[in-house]
Design an enzyme around this catalytic site. Structure first.
Site, PDB file in Angstrom:
ATOM      1  N   ALA A  71       0.840  -1.202   0.000  1.00  0.00           N
ATOM      2  CA  ALA A  71       0.000   0.000   0.000  1.00  0.00           C
ATOM      3  C   ALA A  71       0.873   1.250   0.000  1.00  0.00           C
ATOM      4  O   ALA A  71       2.019   1.215   0.439  1.00  0.00           O
ATOM      5  CB  ALA A  71      -0.885  -0.010   1.236  1.00  0.00           C
ATOM      6  N   GLY A 113       0.640  -5.324   0.940  1.00  0.00           N
ATOM      7  CA  GLY A 113      -0.303  -5.457  -0.162  1.00  0.00           C
ATOM      8  C   GLY A 113       0.339  -6.091  -1.385  1.00  0.00           C
ATOM      9  O   GLY A 113      -0.350  -6.716  -2.201  1.00  0.00           O
ATOM     10  N   GLU A 116       0.120  -9.684  -0.810  1.00  0.00           N
ATOM     11  CA  GLU A 116      -1.297 -10.063  -0.926  1.00  0.00           C
ATOM     12  C   GLU A 116      -1.721 -10.144  -2.391  1.00  0.00           C
ATOM     13  O   GLU A 116      -2.477 -11.026  -2.790  1.00  0.00           O
ATOM     14  CB  GLU A 116      -2.164  -9.064  -0.155  1.00  0.00           C
ATOM     15  CG  GLU A 116      -1.938  -9.190   1.355  1.00  0.00           C
ATOM     16  CD  GLU A 116      -2.688  -8.153   2.166  1.00  0.00           C
ATOM     17  OE1 GLU A 116      -2.451  -6.946   1.920  1.00  0.00           O
ATOM     18  OE2 GLU A 116      -3.500  -8.531   3.018  1.00  0.00           O
ATOM     19  N   GLU A 136       2.757  -5.248   8.031  1.00  0.00           N
ATOM     20  CA  GLU A 136       1.723  -4.298   8.481  1.00  0.00           C
ATOM     21  C   GLU A 136       1.723  -4.058   9.987  1.00  0.00           C
ATOM     22  O   GLU A 136       1.497  -2.931  10.435  1.00  0.00           O
ATOM     23  CB  GLU A 136       0.329  -4.791   8.057  1.00  0.00           C
ATOM     24  CG  GLU A 136       0.028  -4.605   6.577  1.00  0.00           C
ATOM     25  CD  GLU A 136       0.475  -5.787   5.717  1.00  0.00           C
ATOM     26  OE1 GLU A 136       1.324  -6.573   6.183  1.00  0.00           O
ATOM     27  OE2 GLU A 136      -0.020  -5.913   4.594  1.00  0.00           O
TER      28      GLU A 136
END
Ligand code: NAD
Length: 711
Positions: A71, A113, A116, A136
């Site tokens: 992110a 992310g 992910e 995170e």
């Protein structure tokens, strides 16, 4: 490819066709973060490939150091963070529904992310050195785009929980043979990935992690143990407990419901104050490396060889930090005895690391071989960088810098580790003040992350740029400071200590002050810190303050300790009694009595001081001095001050640093509280006059973070 399928190559995503394989390459020239524009471009490219009848498979590759760094934190607090196409449902959801396989070809980092996104692909190939992880939790968050649901399915519950809850970054090769990677590719990654894509039978249903079950007998029992362990850890990260709930959902709920639990938990976490503070801390640290007015393209000076002068406590630590970063270090002191002692102490520290299994014998030998003792300045004359760590006395510094000026080759960088002396004066002892800079390490220098880089009035830009690079190589967090007594950190901590000391005069005990601040989150209260560092340092600082600022009102309490020779841990008595048989320091009852007598003699009746007052007085003492540091340009920006406190003084990350904490409190509340403290009428009356910068910012409804350099 038929003409009606325009190739959606953009500034961020390249689209190439290699026979029946579409190669989509993330290449934004930075870290390929999945911000909104990147997500939109990726989705366009995936849709094009999926709808192209000539394409049977898709390779998702990347250019640059990152496959995808996750992110974009700069986007996290804006509407764009959730805007469509979002990562968790739209982009990865699209891949879930695809009939053509997507093969992730991971050569660089795939974090957060980014990992992910890879977990949403149908196959994953990685270079052995590719780095993967879900960091995170270290940002006050936990994975929110399927990480807790898919990694558990790829790795199994235990291994996935370790990755998620530690936030650690791993080498891809550590996961060879697991469901995370289909192949670790030693050769050319992209060629192998396209070959792999071509070999897949066209029309076969691509495999999806979401269709697997998380295999583990008694998974909930295991998670309960993990939960208890995390709960009992006072240093736990705020995202860890909700992450466990989401991991549990991967076991107990169908995939889509688990995804929902994860996302709702993630959103709540992201909106929490602690999470904001963690993200502030992360971005502040990045920002601290940027120096206003310093061209990032400034050519650097060579730094192949390093010398450290003074083989005492700091010299040893600095030499260790340099050796651990791969430098050859010449360690210079007055005589062979001091050097022998220093090398022995360094060896003993590494021996302890070997005994504890943290270091191999071979690694120890390699480090020790990088240390070269010397007593003659001629031996270091051709070195590139000298770091001076001799006694904190100006005449000694003068002698050393005059000698360096005489012997060092032109262009060598001359750094001083002074903690209180005027770097400009030290530079003035040479005929090359542009080559002189302050490098203020913290004790123990090989462990503490903070490095205050002190920019003298004459320090040359290439000297500054070069030492910042050296600091980075040493693994330090660099913060640039201007010249003043104590620079950023120690100048502010003096005011913090002063309030702590005033409070024990007014009625609190050292243990109460420490406990209140430690409960609030400080790693160590001020009195425990003093006893650890040695109260002789407090004594030296006070002597200098008395000489330089005879008008300042200093708390009397430290004299009660100093007069009795209670230097702290090293003498067994200080603000506490240190009994080797006891783990925690005990009350120094003689000090309690001395304080009672002192109060009686002064006519002070002790009052009960609340924890809230203790915390606010100590915190706002930092804030007021921090405002001065900022207004005088000693720190470039408020967030740099936060970085100093977070990385050097054990300030709680969940509070974001003193300046961030003041902004969170609201400057009007800060000023109101300062006025309340003025009315207490104890100590230095002028102490609680708010710095004009605080008043100015409050008047114009701005925050400390808005002040100064461009953010
Ligand atoms: P120390 O007393 O442990 O070591 C000083 C060393 O310098 C001794 O080994 C001494 O033999 C040597 N020395 C003295 N004169 C010398 C000379 N002319 N040439 C070569 N060597 C000489 O002191 P320290 O605690 O390591 O502090 C060193 C410097 O680091 C000081 O400027 C201090 O302010 C600064 N500093 C200390 C700390 C700390 O916590 N101790 C933290 C940050 C910065």
């Amino acid at each position: 490819m038929p003409e009606d399928f325009a190739q959606p190559t953009t500034a961020r995503v390249r689209y190439d066709q290699q026979g029946p394989v579409a190669v989509i390459t993330m290449a934004d020239g930075k870290m390929n973060c999945v911000n909104r524009p990147m997500r939109a471009d990726l989705l366009d490219a995936l849709v094009t490939a999926h709808e192209d009848p000539g394409t049977t498979a898709i390779v998702l590759a990347a250019e640059g150091p990152a496959w995808c760094a996750g992110a974009d934190l700069n986007e996290m607090d804006s509407e764009d963070a959730e805007a469509d196409p979002n990562l968790h449902r739209t982009l990865i959801g699209y891949m879930d529904a695809m009939e053509k396989p997507v093969i992730a070809a991971i050569g660089g980092v795939a974090l957060g992310g980014g990992l992910e996104l890879a977990l949403g692909c149908h196959y994953r190939l990685a270079a052995p050195g590719a780095k993967v992880g879900l960091p995170e939790v270290t940002l006050g968050l936990f994975p929110g785009a399927g990480g807790t649901q898919r990694l558990t399915r790829a790795l199994g519950l235990e291994a996935a929980s370790n990755v998620i809850l530690s936030g650690r970054v791993h080498k891809a090769r550590d996961f060879e043979g697991t469901g995370l990677f289909d192949e670790i590719v030693s050769g050319e990654l992209l060629a192998r990935a396209t070959g792999f894509a071509q070999s897949l039978a066209s029309g076969a249903c691509p495999p999806r992690l979401r269709d697997l079950k998380v295999a583990m007998p008694n998974a909930q029992g295991y998670l309960e143990l993990v939960r208890m362990a995390v709960k009992s850890n006072p240093r736990r990260l705020p995202g860890q407990l909700p992450a466990i709930d989401a991991i549990e959902a991967s076991v107990t709920l169908p995939f889509d419901e688990g995804l929902e639990v994860e996302y709702e938990g993630f959103r709540a976490m992201r909106a929490s104050l602690a999470s904001y503070a963690y993200r502030h801390a992360f971005l502040a640290e990045r920002r601290a490396g940027v120096v206003e007015g310093l061209d990032p393209k400034t050519p650097l000076r060579p730094t192949a060889s390093v010398a450290v002068i003074g083989a005492g406590v700091m010299g040893q630590g600095i030499a260790m930090a340099c050796a651990e970063a791969g430098y050859q270090v010449t360690l210079l002191d007055l005589g062979p005895a001091a050097l022998e002692r220093a090398v022995m102490r360094i060896g003993a520290q590494y021996d302890r690391a070997v005994t504890r299994g943290r270091m191999s014998d071979a690694a120890k030998s390699e480090l020790m071989a990088r240390l070269i003792p010397a007593t003659d300045y001629e031996d270091i004359a051709q070195h590139d960088l000298v770091i001076e760590a001799v006694l904190e006395e100006m005449p000694v510094k003068k002698a050393v810098f005059e000698r360096l000026d005489a012997v060092m080759r032109p262009g060598a960088i001359l750094a001083t580790n002074t903690s209180t002396l005027d770097v400009n004066r030290i530079a003035g002892f040479t005929h090359r003040p542009g080559d002189v800079v302050g490098l203020h390490f913290f004790n123990p220098a090989n462990i503490m992350r903070l490095l205050e880089v002190v920019r003298g009035a004459a320090t040359a830009p290439d000297v500054l740029a070069t030492v910042l690079k050296v600091g980075k190589r040493l693994g330090k967090v660099n913060v640039v400071a201007g010249v003043c007594d104590g620079f950023i950190g120690n100048r502010m901590v003096e005011q913090y200590m002063r309030q702590a000391q005033f409070m024990i005069e007014e009625g609190a005990t050292p243990a109460q002050v420490d406990a209140a601040l430690e409960r609030w989150g400080m790693a160590m209260g001020p009195f425990r810190m003093n006893d650890l560092a040695g109260n002789d340092i407090t004594g030296a600082v006070r002597a200098r303050q008395r000489a330089e600022h005879p008008e300042a009102i200093l708390p009397a309490a430290p004299d009660l300790v100093l007069e009795r020779g209670w230097l702290g841990q090293k003498t067994g008595l200080g603000w506490y009694r240190h009994d080797p048989a006891q783990r925690r320091p005990q009350e120094n009852t003689e000090l309690t009595q001395a304080l009672t007598d002192w109060r009686a003699a002064q006519g002070i009746s002790p009052r009960r001081i609340s924890d809230a007052e203790i915390v606010d007085r100590c915190l706002l003492a930092l804030v007021n001095e921090g405002a001065a540091v900022l207004a005088e340009g000693i720190a470039q920006r408020a967030s740099d001050i936060d970085v100093v406190y977070l990385s050097g003084y054990g300030f709680p990350v969940a509070k974001g640093g003193p300046m961030y904490a003041a902004d969170s409190m609201g400057l009007s509340n800060v000023l109101r509280r300062m006025r309340e403290f003025t009315r207490l009428g104890h100590g230095d009356a002028g102490f609680w006059t708010p710095h004009p910068l605080l008043q100015k910012l409050n008047k114009s409804h701005r925050n400390l973070k808005d002040y100064g350099a461009k953010q």
